[in-house]
Scaffold this active site. Structure first.
Site, PDB file in Angstrom:
ATOM      1  N   SER A 121      31.192   9.732 -18.696  1.00 39.03           N
ATOM      2  CA  SER A 121      31.655   8.336 -18.790  1.00 39.03           C
ATOM      3  C   SER A 121      30.593   7.425 -19.428  1.00 39.03           C
ATOM      4  CB  SER A 121      32.067   7.798 -17.416  1.00 39.03           C
ATOM      5  OG  SER A 121      33.182   8.495 -16.926  1.00 39.03           O
ATOM      6  N   TYR A 130      40.681  19.419 -13.055  1.00 35.55           N
ATOM      7  CA  TYR A 130      41.427  18.635 -14.039  1.00 35.55           C
ATOM      8  C   TYR A 130      42.853  19.148 -14.230  1.00 35.55           C
ATOM      9  CZ  TYR A 130      36.686  17.113 -15.320  1.00 35.55           C
ATOM     10  OH  TYR A 130      35.397  16.628 -15.300  1.00 35.55           O
ATOM     11  N   HIS A 180      30.915  21.097  -8.834  1.00 34.99           N
ATOM     12  CA  HIS A 180      31.484  19.789  -9.158  1.00 34.99           C
ATOM     13  C   HIS A 180      31.068  18.708  -8.170  1.00 34.99           C
ATOM     14  CE1 HIS A 180      35.254  18.042 -11.361  1.00 34.99           C
ATOM     15  NE2 HIS A 180      34.278  17.175 -11.322  1.00 34.99           N
ATOM     16  N   GLY A 194      35.846   3.385 -20.747  1.00 32.30           N
ATOM     17  CA  GLY A 194      36.542   2.554 -21.723  1.00 32.30           C
ATOM     18  C   GLY A 194      36.109   1.108 -21.737  1.00 32.30           C
ATOM     19  N   LEU A 213      30.893   5.675 -21.919  1.00 33.75           N
ATOM     20  CA  LEU A 213      31.555   4.466 -22.417  1.00 33.75           C
ATOM     21  C   LEU A 213      32.093   3.619 -21.267  1.00 33.75           C
ATOM     22  CD1 LEU A 213      33.488   6.018 -25.441  1.00 33.75           C
ATOM     23  CD2 LEU A 213      31.257   4.918 -25.412  1.00 33.75           C
TER      24      LEU A 213
END
Length: 310
Positions: free
Chosen positions: A182, A37, A103, A187, A184
């Site tokens: 994620s 990140y 990851h 978004g 949601l």
């Protein structure tokens, strides 16, 4: 991730530090970052904002995927994972990371070899537990046979049901926590994204088929009944989306990412929402793998993951 990476221009450092402080003050106690990140900048940010509170929260980070010479690289060779862990500890300003994920599975390295290296870090006290991200049930089982896996992180929401193929059941069987990222739907389930034209240059969603002009209008239409149910229940769409995830199993943890303090506050309220069996059934029918249009990743991103596909 959202503060430093993948969703357009990173948040200014002073504002990001304030946001993390406010999240802690609200009651958030699980913070998830990664070497990837912002090319390490997010770990620096988390360290600056929270290291003085180190004993009061659960810290997770990830290794095996990084920005190298300006490009994303997957490298899960033992010597690289060890070096990345040392670098993560320095950036975070801590001596111990509670949960350290691989990851991505490296196609050129046996997962047992990577997990063995992470287990050495557990024995040395540098990390508390081993996690995996975006891997299949088969890979999880191989890894767990090598060393105890504490958590499996993968995308899971109403519009991404891939974990229901095998990994949800495998994690439950093995006593592994399933961490839904994620939740949601990047978004989408909040109802805030009306079209791809609204997204800032550099936003990862511009490269995701579900958000493009071919597929997104179809997906947007699916939200009408979903938002209607949220209004009927008396919660926000984001809270309803998170509540659905949390109702899918007692071993499931959701980690919604955001750069906005008001969204953090909104998300935090989702754990108090109780859904009936009929409401859960209605939600399952509203948005699922059969009516969502487009794949979740493009071809290049798909090559990086090891998850089951419908």
């Amino acid at each position: 991730m959202n503060l430093s990476h993948a969703y357009g221009t990173p948040v200014a450092e002073d504002e990001a530090v304030k946001a993390l402080h406010k999240a802690f003050d609200m009651g958030y106690r699980h913070f998830d970052t990664a070497t990837l990140y912002g090319g390490g900048k997010n770990e620096l940010l988390v360290g600056k904002a929270l290291k003085h509170l180190r004993n009061e929260f659960f810290l997770a980070s990830k290794c095996g995927m990084a920005i190298v010479d300006g490009k994303k690289e997957v490298n899960a060779r033992p010597e690289n994972l060890r070096q990345q862990c040392e670098n993560s500890l320095k950036r975070l300003g801590v001596e111990h990371i509670d949960l350290y994920y691989l990851h991505r599975k490296d196609p050129n390295v046996a997962v047992e070899e990577s997990v063995g290296a992470l287990n050495d870090l557990v024995k040395e006290g540098k990390i508390g537990a081993i996690g995996l991200s975006e891997v299949s049930a088969e890979t999880l089982r191989k890894a767990h046979a090598e060393a105890p896996i504490t958590a499996l992180q993968s995308e899971y929401s109403l519009w991404t049901r891939n974990p229901e193929i095998a990994t949800l059941e495998a994690t439950k069987e093995l006593g592994v926590t399933f961490v839904a990222f994620s939740p949601l739907a990047r978004g989408y389930l909040t109802g805030a994204v009306k079209s791809a034209e609204e997204l800032e240059q550099g936003d990862i969603r511009l490269n995701m088929p579900r958000f493009n002009n071919e597929h997104y209008p179809t997906n947007l239409a699916l939200l009408n009944d979903f938002i209607g149910m949220a209004n009927q229940i008396g919660c926000t769409p984001a809270q309803l989306a998170l509540a659905w995830v949390l109702h899918q199993g007692e071993h499931i943890v959701a980690i919604p990412g955001t750069r906005f303090v008001d969204h953090m506050r909104d998300n935090f309220g989702s754990s108090s929402i109780k859904l009936s069996e009929s409401q859960l059934s209605n939600l399952n029918n509203m948005i699922n793998q059969n009516n969502v249009s487009g794949t979740r990743y493009n071809a290049a991103q798909q090559k990086e993951i090891d998850t089951e596909e419908f």
